[in-house]
Structure formats: structure tokens, C-alpha cells
Design an enzyme around this catalytic site. Sequence first.
Site, PDB file in Angstrom:
ATOM      1  N   GLU C 145       0.458   0.776  14.397  1.00 20.54           N
ATOM      2  CA  GLU C 145       0.454  -0.015  13.158  1.00 20.54           C
ATOM      3  C   GLU C 145      -0.966  -0.350  12.712  1.00 20.54           C
ATOM      4  O   GLU C 145      -1.326  -1.521  12.555  1.00 20.54           O
ATOM      5  CB  GLU C 145       1.275  -1.289  13.348  1.00 20.54           C
ATOM      6  CG  GLU C 145       2.749  -0.984  13.638  1.00 20.54           C
ATOM      7  CD  GLU C 145       3.635  -2.212  13.770  1.00 20.54           C
ATOM      8  OE1 GLU C 145       3.105  -3.308  13.977  1.00 20.54           O
ATOM      9  OE2 GLU C 145       4.869  -2.070  13.669  1.00 20.54           O
ATOM     10  N   GLU C 297      10.214   2.620  14.801  1.00 22.97           N
ATOM     11  CA  GLU C 297      10.614   1.286  15.251  1.00 22.97           C
ATOM     12  C   GLU C 297      11.592   0.687  14.267  1.00 22.97           C
ATOM     13  O   GLU C 297      11.373   0.729  13.054  1.00 22.97           O
ATOM     14  CB  GLU C 297       9.423   0.318  15.347  1.00 22.97           C
ATOM     15  CG  GLU C 297       8.401   0.641  16.393  1.00 22.97           C
ATOM     16  CD  GLU C 297       7.317  -0.451  16.463  1.00 22.97           C
ATOM     17  OE1 GLU C 297       7.563  -1.567  15.963  1.00 22.97           O
ATOM     18  OE2 GLU C 297       6.232  -0.165  16.982  1.00 22.97           O
TER      19      GLU C 297
END
Lengths: 656, 656, 656
Positions: C145, C297
Site C-alpha cells: 500500500e 486484500e
Amino acid sequence: MTHLRYGGDYNPEQWPEEVWAEDVELMRRAGVNTVTVGVFSWARIEPRPGERDFGWLDRVLDLLHAGGIDVFLATPTASPPPWLGHRFPETLPVDFDGHRLSYGSRNQFCPSSPVYREHALSLVTDLAERYGGHPALKLWHVGNELGQVCHCDVTAEHFRRWLRDRHGSLDALNDAWSTAFWSQRYGEWAEVIPPRRAPYLINPAQRLDFARFCSDALLECFVAERDVLRRVTPDVPATTNFMGLQQPMDYWELARHEDVVSHDWYPDPADPTSHVMSALSFDLMRSLKRGPWLLMEQAASAVNWRRRNPPKPAGQLRAQSVQAVARGADAVCFFQWRASRGGAEKYHSGMVPHAGTDSRVFREVVALGADLRALAPVAGAPVPASVAVVLDWESWWAAQLDAHPSGDFDLVTRLRDFYEPLFDLGVTVDFAHPSGDLSGYRLVVAPNLYLVRDAEPLVSYAAGGGTVVMGFFSGVVDEHDRVHLGGYPAPFRELLGLRVEEMVPLGPDEVLTCASASLGEFTADFWYDDLRAEGAEVVATVVGSGADGVPVVLRNRYGAGTAWYVGTRPSPDFMRRLMDRVVAEAGAGPASRPPRGVEVVRRGDVLFVVNHGTSEVRVDVPGDHVDLLTGASVTGSVALGEFGVAALAPALPSGG
Amino acid sequence: MTHLRYGGDYNPEQWPEEVWAEDVELMRRAGVNTVTVGVFSWARIEPRPGERDFGWLDRVLDLLHAGGIDVFLATPTASPPPWLGHRFPETLPVDFDGHRLSYGSRNQFCPSSPVYREHALSLVTDLAERYGGHPALKLWHVGNELGQVCHCDVTAEHFRRWLRDRHGSLDALNDAWSTAFWSQRYGEWAEVIPPRRAPYLINPAQRLDFARFCSDALLECFVAERDVLRRVTPDVPATTNFMGLQQPMDYWELARHEDVVSHDWYPDPADPTSHVMSALSFDLMRSLKRGPWLLMEQAASAVNWRRRNPPKPAGQLRAQSVQAVARGADAVCFFQWRASRGGAEKYHSGMVPHAGTDSRVFREVVALGADLRALAPVAGAPVPASVAVVLDWESWWAAQLDAHPSGDFDLVTRLRDFYEPLFDLGVTVDFAHPSGDLSGYRLVVAPNLYLVRDAEPLVSYAAGGGTVVMGFFSGVVDEHDRVHLGGYPAPFRELLGLRVEEMVPLGPDEVLTCASASLGEFTADFWYDDLRAEGAEVVATVVGSGADGVPVVLRNRYGAGTAWYVGTRPSPDFMRRLMDRVVAEAGAGPASRPPRGVEVVRRGDVLFVVNHGTSEVRVDVPGDHVDLLTGASVTGSVALGEFGVAALAPALPSGG
Amino acid sequence: MTHLRYGGDYNPEQWPEEVWAEDVELMRRAGVNTVTVGVFSWARIEPRPGERDFGWLDRVLDLLHAGGIDVFLATPTASPPPWLGHRFPETLPVDFDGHRLSYGSRNQFCPSSPVYREHALSLVTDLAERYGGHPALKLWHVGNELGQVCHCDVTAEHFRRWLRDRHGSLDALNDAWSTAFWSQRYGEWAEVIPPRRAPYLINPAQRLDFARFCSDALLECFVAERDVLRRVTPDVPATTNFMGLQQPMDYWELARHEDVVSHDWYPDPADPTSHVMSALSFDLMRSLKRGPWLLMEQAASAVNWRRRNPPKPAGQLRAQSVQAVARGADAVCFFQWRASRGGAEKYHSGMVPHAGTDSRVFREVVALGADLRALAPVAGAPVPASVAVVLDWESWWAAQLDAHPSGDFDLVTRLRDFYEPLFDLGVTVDFAHPSGDLSGYRLVVAPNLYLVRDAEPLVSYAAGGGTVVMGFFSGVVDEHDRVHLGGYPAPFRELLGLRVEEMVPLGPDEVLTCASASLGEFTADFWYDDLRAEGAEVVATVVGSGADGVPVVLRNRYGAGTAWYVGTRPSPDFMRRLMDRVVAEAGAGPASRPPRGVEVVRRGDVLFVVNHGTSEVRVDVPGDHVDLLTGASVTGSVALGEFGVAALAPALPSGG
């Protein structure tokens, strides 16, 4: 105690010396018998490092003593003088963001600073040696409203020492802090630091240990001063003033180290229900050392630190003061004697207001002095309670960490959710630590016990015949904020006869409809547990919505006792019905069920009745009494107007 | 003055040189006669320390002069170039939290920095010497919107020097700052610092003195530049542009040191009542030096700095510009001539918008030029007023310190509470300093005078026959923010014939019902004083609630005059009724009572009528007039559409 | 791809080694075939600088491989260990205010730091060399991320190098940044710094270039790692997980440098419309590399980082997972396999929840594994779309700078304003970069293109027969945030046949009434353009209010194509009507017009139908199908209950 203490913080250094004599004369007029001196006097006593100017304080204490006024003498260590921060910037606290705070206010010290501590203890030593034998001295008032937190490098070093003591090894710390997550494993002690501003969420176990450490660091400061005072004046007790439900310090722990509990309490005059939280805080103070306590500070009228600071309406001061006495206070004191002319708290009211003695406030202060003399018979008397509410600081710290199911969870609100219905029923409660002795209580209420080190005391208590009521989000984590696995609340699952799979926080506008065969319909909000009964009797369930049928109130027989679980936040009305039944079943009554807004509480053999509302009420008080405040006979019931109070002692049997 | 100036900030350095000739041509087309040059030119003139590049500016001024355009030449000292902050980081300001602010914006200088001042004055000297004799130069525009505040160590040293001058000794400072409270006593000068982020409330007297110091530090910056300019060009006046009701600088003091007042004003097009605060700000500007002033900046349409920045609706620019002239402006100027293509203010509209000259905005700009030529007869004329509103910056600073009865107290709102009813009645007011000469006024309104150094001028004014109206929270503290004891407002208690015991801020939803025998019922909110009359006539009281019977409006004969007290915040409707009566009794009229949203104000012998609303209105204007804007005869009344204006000069007597 | 990947982040270092075998067994039970390992393992692998502890990871990978589980192996560089920040504080990021952030969380690194990069690459090299040949390894998961931003001096030096590359000379930078305004001209490179806290607005072009730089700095970090990985394992693809609509990184650019797109997505269970933004984000991910992507995710139930974190209702996980597959996902993975016991994300749900395997969540996880096996036929299949929505990161960065007409302008909201009506109509869209190849689309929607480097691609597209729909605040500035002059949106004025003079943001309560002869009445809010048609057909105008008659929807024939302009924010209802017509006219349908809350999308030859609502619906699906999930035949229509899904493959022609 043969009388109640009455007085307040007295800061004569704010006024020309010629005012002091008038002060003593007015104190006598008001019935003041005790004042606290020196709370903010460090800079006056020690204007430059190492100097001592005690002359003015000698004169103040002698003058008070000559006037018959006792003295609580403060160690002025809560507010260091500017020279400390100026010469030793390392004594100034650093906040979470890394800002080193400045002097120019108060409380600017790092509790871990050896430089601060050395200067503080040196002054305390000299103070104790000079005034230890003064006949006016009755109590040491150590510091003031402890609560400082610091994140500096000196604190970090202290924190590491504390962590070594606690965890023993770095491996143990890594395990306790779950540092395997997010690559936080510490390779050497020097890497370990306090929580500081970081890119995202901070390790919660680190934050929890830091909360413990901060409490302990302040405790060390307190104990260091107390030890000096004990050495010099072994017969003079010591206290430090608490502030009700404050998170930074574990008051159970601090109370263990002081001789008497004292309390600063400032209900908001704009809140018509403030008396409920007042009662709660007073019960807590009484419970901390299981005995009488001192109301060390309250306001005669307005305070200065809220967004809006209205004065107290006429009569409220009396009602609030009598409430404190009813719940165990042996002293009713104020911040401060004379309202300041200047400085940051000049709009905090005083016993002598800006308007002077020709004022409603001063007249009420004089009248209160007379009332407190009339209440002398209750001094030292106990307040009986058969219900305990559980409160644990470390669980509180843990429960309010971030990244939880609901960011709106607030322990104080949860305490009130369970305390208020008991208050409304006229049931007096103590507070208890979850590892404390619960054997004297018929009922133990745990509104929230998020963190559980050891469930055994509560479980045994129930097994032995006690009744337990527990709220949601309990039994979730261990002392290191690690989840007890297998379904919440694992340590209490057997006790409660249920298993929670998921916790469901509700939105601010979401309301559940619930129903109970025995207790009727009700609404609930904030949260519910997605749970199933595993042995417990289902007392109430959700009706309709996506949670239809989910149990929200359960009752489980456990050993010789009973355990209730409340898995949502029912309406206050239902909570009264529920607690009424629980109290009755547990034999924890009687519930006096006074009119709304009226408080009924017994201290010793005196029944106190306080009307916190603005309407006249009539309250049933079976039997014959004499009102200590008026001398009037009271039979069967008593009528009370706005802020009316009665202190009803049993009538002596009349001849005939 | 024989004409009105019209123009705006001209920043040719933002555009290629080939655009400049078009600029002058368009200025002429629009009737622009004056532009302000150089406000943000420091980095262009001095691209590296000590260099000078004046060539481009020579060409700009020559080009403007050739086009018949006068120049207000700015000293570009408000926005130092990056090299100053880069090479001398100590010139960058430090905020309350201790952050040193960066360059990359504007205004990044510490007013106390000798390095900043030296570079600024060197540039100003060269600028003055180069252009002092230029025929286009009409006015020096010093800096820009002064208001910088800094908390750095250089500032601290400067602050200490200032405090030594003010207080003389450290003992006097300790006394003035009430440092006996909270152990803040200073033992040596080096300990004294600006207010900086601290654990709790900062000493209010320290904050008050720091506010005074910050104003004085900026004043020093201004005076230093002005002295250079005066030495070189003794005949060219100097100004610095104000921003209406801004706290950081005491404009009374600053106005004393400049030659003419100038003003930047940006009403919000989304606020249909913005004309009221515009009028207030214009009256203040006119009052600062008691004469005509310059509207130095306004927007042709949208600004860029509010959350939402709509353009001005068609016609509003004209109405607002004429409003300024009506209230004493001798110039109507804009920020800026040409809307920027790039940079932080590119969405701030310009006289020449992004859309170019084929646009509503430019057409309105051209039309406004013609209107202003028609209004030339009023240039230099006075605006008569028989009412003064009292405004004092140091009282403002003190009144808005924290830890007060109400944290929502806002002086600007309080000014408006009293100003707006007078505006609605068509009564023109001046502003006055409380120690100023009030003898020319029939009525003096003091919405709030929290801090009072010397009550004598106001008291004498009333004793001598004047009428005073005073609002609550007045007369509370002395110049060191220390309470005048004995009941508020001690210095005015005799004047007002009353005594306040406690001040009662109300909650946001609390409304009082009040009644007056002579003025009818009304509601009030925000605050009331718990007071009793001591000689004053009670005009209105609270009815019902806990405050039943408390006087809220009182009237006291004092000497040959009258003093009114308004101890709450009545509804606007009542305030109009009250002020109508007060004005009438004081002989401070006439009140023209125009329709709502219509402004009527006289300048010289011209009666201005401005319709700020969107509906057509008809306004009575007794007598015969000629509208300067249209040449039309107006007899008895005038009809105005949306944003319509009329400038009515007396009709010359016609023969016959 | 012949199957869909199913699994999640697996962090065995959080658990005792004895749990690992159970993990693999449970994975197999759930149908998990792939896990991501090592995302947060830096401190475990390198407990002290330079050390390597790979043994545990060897065992983990071998165990997984033995269990038939593939591995996505992460480079653990997103979360440096404490020792990096402790020993090299210069690697810690500095925020806009100048605070250096601490470790104790995650992501604490400065992307420009050579020290950070050196340590990270050294570890990545060793990791690649050790595991490059491991048979379980299928994909490199680089960092996590990405989104870090730093303002430190090392960053400043890097920023200057980047600016030199971009602008060539300081003169070019001064021109691009419009530094002539506010005296910001830079005299030497050393003066140029990142945006940092300053007294007022920061130069917007500086902020825009800094946004570009930050994206590029992170890209450099990614590419540096990828290059190491490619060198060692040229056949193993690499990704880094995206987060939908995140501003810090230009995902178009990053996607160009990775081998496959992966995505982390967390819809809020409390938002009943979250599926719309899910669809949008999935379409974006599919578009970034024009092909299948990995849902890297999602949460099995609750997350931990919102204010309130409810679990997902039963069935929603399945619906959301199938939605991802329908829109191009070839993997459905979770953060994380097993919910953590401790640490900051312990209340983020896992595939194995705290309650264990006897739980609704785990049962849904097992069922989902079976569903995904049934959907294997769509693995690798394309999702056809004839509509493109334009999205450009640098325009986004520029559009949301401050000091704009409306501070509430939000690009994501604007995208949704146009995306949702298309979603409601059942029209599948791609996303496209404005300079990309648009030739394959029948319709191109540009909800906002504030910054325009080059209008040519869009203009040519329309000229060649395409249809363009454009929203307001488009075509305003060039790549340096300088206004295109002459009336907005200058680069598109000819295309659109109109000219905007001023932009009008509306207040939060302002609503416009509008009318269209062909599309009926509607309301609009937020904004309107004060524009006039210059050739375009006016489709709708404002009715009444000050904007009466202003065109708000226009349609212009341009070359062989059509351009629509929507100059306000119409109601969602009108937007559906409008887009229905536009789609029909452009031949960009068919529009399936499913019931509200139902999603219909085709992937390969499978038609997915997902009911995101709680009511049962019946959806028309012409023809004969077989539901891959159930094997049931579906003819003509399909009924779906709450969170019901169907994956309809064409029925094989039956004999007959």
C-alpha cells in the site's frame, strides 16, 4: 473526627498583607475551620534556585492559628517557577507530537525528570522541617491534581527501566507487545520508546504499558514526597487531591499510598443531572480507602474552564455540599477562599466573590458553615452499601485505545448506564477493584471489564452465591491487550453461559427494538453482541431487523449464584426495570425508589434526602426523625423545595 | 480632492511586457486613474541579496504616467523573497506551537527580526530614492495587510525590551501579570517569554501584553519605513492597507502614524446582509483619522479564500462601491487589475477577468468608472454623524482571552448587535476611542468595554449632558486584566446606577422572555447579568424562569445626561425599538427609517440611497434632488431596483 | 489462468510454530490455494542490522508448498524495524508541519532516503536469492500500500533533482510555478523546498509538482525493488497492492511498471450503497493494465480503522467476492488469514476469526472457496465495455488544491456522479487516461478534467465520431496549474460549443430548479457555470432564481461526433435519464436496466447478477443459462434473495 472540616484553598500571596486579617475575620464569620495553604507558592517561597522565603508563610500560619483556623499545608510542587523551566528546559514536558511545552501556565514538569524531582524534594524537605511542628498543621496536601504526562527522552529512559522491571527480558516485552505484527520487534532495549506521533496506529500494548508507566511515574513522585514528610512528621497524614474519574492515574494504587482520600469536584450548573455523576464520584472516593474522604475543592458558584460558565443557582451549593457529606465526606472545601483579581482563574468563583461580602454567594457560604456544624454528628460515620460496581484503571486504559469496534466507547458513560438506575432506585453502591474483596456485597455490577488479568475473583464470587451483572465488551483481552480466543468473553463464558462471535457497533441513529417476556419491550442502541446462549436463560432478545432473535439480556445460574449479561445498551427506562429486578433477586435492597431527581442515602444513622430538582417534592421516610439541619420533627414524609435537603436522625423515643 | 480615485493593484510582473500597453489602454477605457504597483515585487526587484533590478519598474511607471494613470507605489516588504528565509532562517516566524513557518507562501517574516528589517529598509530606501521624484507617484503604500505574529527567541528578546519600557521593573511586571497565582513569579528578566504552548491556560495578562507588543512591533516596522519615505519624499503621503475589524493591530494607533487611512474589504456575495458589516467597517475607517479614506482593495467578483467563492451578482459591485463612497471613501480600488493566470490567488477575480474584456465583469468595471466620475462632487466631503460607537483594541484583546464566563463572546458580534439597529434606522455613526474626544456627539454607544483604564471620559461625557448606552461584560478589568472589585462594572456603577453580582452566560438554546412597560415584550439570549438597580430606572426585566424579575435594560439620570445599560442580548427587533427611543431622547436623529435592506446616508450635501436587496423599493426623500448618477430629477421619493443606487444632490432652485 | 486464486495474507510469525500445521489444514479445508507471506516480516528476518533469520520462513514456505498452497512472497519493506528509525533517524518521515514521525506504528520511512533504500534493497536481494527458486513462489508482492510522503531535507534535495530534470532551468521553474506572484521567485536552486507549513496559502504549482514528485519517488522505490527481483527471478511477476481511489500515487504510471495489478478494497458494511464504489474501483483496477487483476486484500467481516466497525451481514462477503470476479478479478484474497490476537489490527477480522472455526465467518469462508472453484471458467476472461470514464491523477491533484471556487469539490464524488447512473443502467465501463487510446469506445465520460495538458486526444476522438460527456470545472488549467484564458474551458470551448464566464459554487442548502424540453424537470445543486452557448444546443436550463435561463446541459455536434456538457450537479434521477439517452444515442449500450441495487455485468461469456440489497428480486436474463454456482438451469429470469448471486453461463444447446 468529631466535626466536619469547612474551608478552602487560601492563597494569601495573591493579596496585600493587609487583607489577611480581614480574611481570618471573614473565615470565622463563615464558620471556616480549615484552609489549604501553599498549593501554588513555589515561586514565592523559592524566588531563585536555592533561596528560601518563608517569612510570609510563617506570618500566614501564625495568623490562621491565632484565629482558630487549621491548616492543610501543600507541597507546592505541582507548579514549578519559571526559573526551573528556563534554566533546566529538560524539566519541561514534551507532548505526543514532540512539542516541548512552555512555562507560563502551570503543571509544566516531566514526572521522570531527576532535576525536577531533586528541586521538588529539596523544597519539600525544608517545608516539612520548618512547619512540621506548627500547631495549625493538620494534613499534608501533596502536589495538586496529579496527571502530567511526558514523552521526552528522559521519560523514554525511565520507561525502559520500568519495562525491564515489568517484563524482565526484551523477548518477554516483544511477546507482550505482539511486536511480531507490523515488524515492530525490538532488537535492543535502547530502541524502545514512549508512544509518539507516527504515520498510523500505534502499538496498543505499548500505549497500555505507557499508561501504566505514567501512572507509576506520578506515583513515584507522590511517594518520594510522602516519604520525606513521613520521616519529618510521622504523625501528620498526607493526601493528594483526586479529580473523580480521571484516566491518567490509577487512583486505587495511589490511594493505597496516601493516608486519606481527597477529591476535587466541579459539577456543571448547566447540567440538571449533574448530581448523578457527583454521587458516582463521591461513592468512588469513599470506596478507594473504604472510609470517609475530604471534598478538597468545589466551586462556590461558577468555574472558568468550560465553554460556558454560569453561576450556581441559589441553593444548589448547599444541596451539593450536603450530598458530599451524605456520601462520606468529612470535609467540604473550596477552590478558593477569595476569588482572584487577576490570572487565568479569576472567573473561577471564590467563597468571597469579586462582588464582596454583600453578595448572595457569601451569604450562602456563611449559611453553609452553620449547616455543616449541625451535621457534625455524621463525621467519621460509614455509608453502608450492599452493591459494588467494578472499576479497574488498566481495563479502562485498554478499553479506550483506538482501532476498536466502536470509537465512541466511553467507560464513564458505561459506568453511568449502570450506576444511574441504581441511583434512581435509591440503592447506594461502593466501587471495587476486580481483584478486591467482594465478599461483603450481595451484588457486583461490572459495566465493563474489557481487560481481564484474572477472572477468578468474580467467578468465585458468583460461584459462592453472589450475583454478577456484566456489560458488553468485557473479558476481551488479557493484561497485554491480547484477545482471549475462542469466542468472547472467553474468561467469563462459563460464568455467563454464552458465547459472542462478533461485536456489532451501531450507527448514531440506529435503534434496536427488543422484548423480554418478564420485563417488557424496550429499545436499545450503540452496540449489540452477536451471541448465542450456551446454558444461560435468555431474558430479552432483539425483535426484527437483521438481528432478530439475538439475545441481549441473559441470566445464568452459576454455582450458588447468578450472572447476568447485558449485551446491548438498553434505554434508561429498561435499565431501571432490569436493575430493580436484579437488586430484588440478589437481596441487595432495599430500594427506596425516591421521586425523580431526589437522592436518598444513609450515612451512619442519619438518612439524607436531597432534592436536586426545581419542583417541590414529598418523600416518604417511614418512622420518626429529627432534621439535624432545622431541628424539626419529621414523621412519615418530608417536603422539600428546590434544592431542599434534610438530614434525618432517628427521633429519640419520647416519654409517655 | 477634486475627484475620486479609481483603479486597483497592478502586478505587471505577472505578465509578459507586451501585455502592459494593452493594460494601460484598457485602464483608460475603464476610467481607471490610479493603480497600486509593487506590492509583491521584492523578489523581482532584488532577485539575489543586494542586487537591484529596477528597469522593468521604470518602464511600468513611465508607461502608466504616459497613459495618465497615477501610481500608489508599494514598499514590497510584506512578502520577502525565498532567499531571505533560506539564507536567514531566523527571519521566518515561529508559531505558538513552536513551528518555524516556511516560505512558499507570503508574509513569512518575524516583525522583530533585525535581519528582516535591515533588508526591508535598505530596499525601501533605494525605492524611495529612485522613484521619489517620479511624476506618477501620489502615495506610498507601505507593506500589505500588516498582521504577522511571531513567538521566536528574537521576538522574546524584543518582547522583554518592550516590557521593561512598559513596566519599568520586574516587580511591576510580576504585579501587573498577577504572577503570584500559579507560581509564575519571574525572578529575572531572562525568564520572561512570549505566550507559548503550555500544559494549560496561559497567563492572561501575559497574553494581553503580548497582543499589545505584537501590535507595537508591527507599528515599529511601519514607522521605520515611513521615516525613510518621509526623509526622502516629505511631500508624498504614506498609508498601509487595513482590513476592517482585524484583531492583531490597534488601528487607532497605526492610523495616528500614517497620512491617510486605506482599507481592504471583501463582503461575501453569499451573505445577503453583508452590507451591514461593510457600512460598519467603512464608518470605522472614516473615523480612524476623522476624514476621507481609500477603499484600497475590493473584489470585482469572487474571491478565492472562502470555503465557497461565488461571484458577485450583477449590479452588486456598483452598489457596494457607491456605498463606500457614501461613507467617506475617496478611492475605489481593487485587488487586482488583471486576474492572475497562476499562483494561489488566481481564482480571486480581477477587473479584467480570465474570460477577458468580453465579460459582464469588465463591462461593470467600465460602467463603474463612469459612475465614479459622476460622483466627483463628493470627493473630500465629510459624512456627518451625531452618534459614536466606542471601540478599543486593548479591550477587545482582553475580552476575547480564554477562561471567561462565555467562550462564545465575540466583540464583532457585539458591535453588530448595536450597530445594526442604528443602521436600520438610517442613523449614521462614527467610531471613537474611549479616551477620545466625545464632545461632538449626542449619543455614545459602548457595546462592550471589558477593559477600562480610565472611566472618566465616558462618565464626564454623560455628566455633561451626553447619553451613553453600554452593553454587558463592560468595566470588568483594568489595563492589566485585573478585576475591578466590589461588583461589576465597578468603574461605571455610579454612572449606570446598578451593581452586577454575577454574570450568567446562557446555553445555545436558552431564550429569556423579557418585558418592558414602555417598549413591550421581547426575547433575549446569550447572557444576562445578575444585577440589581442602585438608582437606575428599570426599563425591562426578565419574566419567568429562574431569573424572573432581574432587570435587563436600565436607564439612569447622571448629572445632566443619561446612561442606559443593556444587560442581556435582546432580539434584533427589540434593539431597533430601544435604539429608536434612545436616539430620539438623545436628539441624535433624525432617523430616516428606510425600508429593510436599504441604506440611506448623507455625505456632504449628497444623500446616498442604496438598495442592497433584490426587490424594488420606493424610498422617501423629502425635497427636490438631482441624481448625480443619472441626472434625473427626484422629487419626494425614489424607486430603486435590485442593487439600485441614487446619489441625490439638492436640486438648484429653479427660476419661476 | 485456469483457476481463481483464493487466500490471504498469512503472518505465521504472529503465532507459535505449532499453529502453522493447523493453518495449512484449515486452508485446505477452505479451498485456499494461495497466501501472501512476509508483508510485515522485516524485523523478524533482520532482527539487527545486517543479520538474516530465514529459517522460520524456510519452514513456512516448505510447509505451505507441501500443503499445496502457492505463495505470493512480499518484500517486507513497507514497515522497517525499530532499529532503522532508532539508528538512522533521518529515515523517519517528516510531516508538513515539520514533525519527524516516530516508529511504533508502520510505514515510517522517507521514500527519498538513501539509507532506507539501501537497507531495503539489500534485504530484497537476499530474499530474492534465497526464495527465487522456491516452487511455492508465484508472485512478488512488493512493499505494501505505497503512499508515504515526506517533507524532510533529504526529500528536499531529491525534489530539487527531480525539478531540475523536469524543468531544466530555474527560469523555467519560476515560470511554471508563477513565482512572480507573491514575490516567490527563486534565485538559486538551493532555495527550492517541498511545501511546508507557512503563514498562508502555499504556491499551488509547487504543491502540484510535489504531488507528482511524491508519486515518482515511490515509483522509484518500487522500480528499484522490481529491478532486483527481475534480475534474480526474471520469470516471477511482481505487483504492489493498490488501494482503489488513492491520491498519493499515479496508478496509471505505477501499473505500467508492474506485471499485474492488485487491489486492497474495504467497503463499509454500514453503507448499503458501497457496492457502487466497489464496482468503480474494480473497473479501475481492470483498466490499469487492461486485463484481469488480483483482489489482494478484503476483510472477511469487520475492519478496525473506521469510527464504527460492524461485521459484514451474512452473505455479503460472498456477494462482494463474486462482484470482484465479475469485474475481472482472478484472485480473491484477504487481510488476513488468522485474526491477530494482539497489535493494532486485532479487530480487523480474519478468515479464521477470534471465535475460531466454529463461527459464521469461517463457514462463509469455506463456502466461498467452493464458489470460487465453481467460477474457475471465467479465470482470465475479459470484461467487455464500450464506455470509458476518464481519470487522470495529475488533474485530480490539481483539482483538489485549495483556494478554489469550492473547497468541497471532490473528484471521487464527481466520478461517482457519472459512474452511478451508468451502473444503475447496467452499462459496464472502463477507465481511461485522457491521453490514452480511446478509439475502442463508443462513449467517453469525463466527469472532471480540471487540468489539461493536451486536449487533442479527446477532441479528435469526438471529431472522429465519438461521443464525449464532460462535467464542470474542466479544461481550466494547464499542466502548471495556470488558467487557460479567454473563458473556460478554453481547450474544449470549440468541442463543446460554449463559453463559461464565471463558476458559481452553491451553498450547502441551495438547490436549483432546472428544466429540459426533452428530459423533463429536475433539481441540481453544488455548482453551476455562468455560461452561454456558442453553437451548442441547450438541452436544459435553470428556471427561476438569479440564474434563470442559464444553460446547464448542452449538446454539441462536433465533426462526426457529439459533445455533451453538464454544467451543474443534477439530481441522481436526472443523471440516469440523461445518461440513458446519451448511451442510447452513442450506441454504447445495451443498458440492461436491472432493479435497483442489483448489478449485472458480463465477463467472458458468463453473465453475473448480484443482488446487493436485502429484498428478493427477480431479474430478466433473456435466453437459457446454467448457473455455475448451483448448476441450476435459468431461463428468462432469475430470482435472488438478500445478497444473492448468479453466474450464468450459456446453456449448451440440448438435443431435441
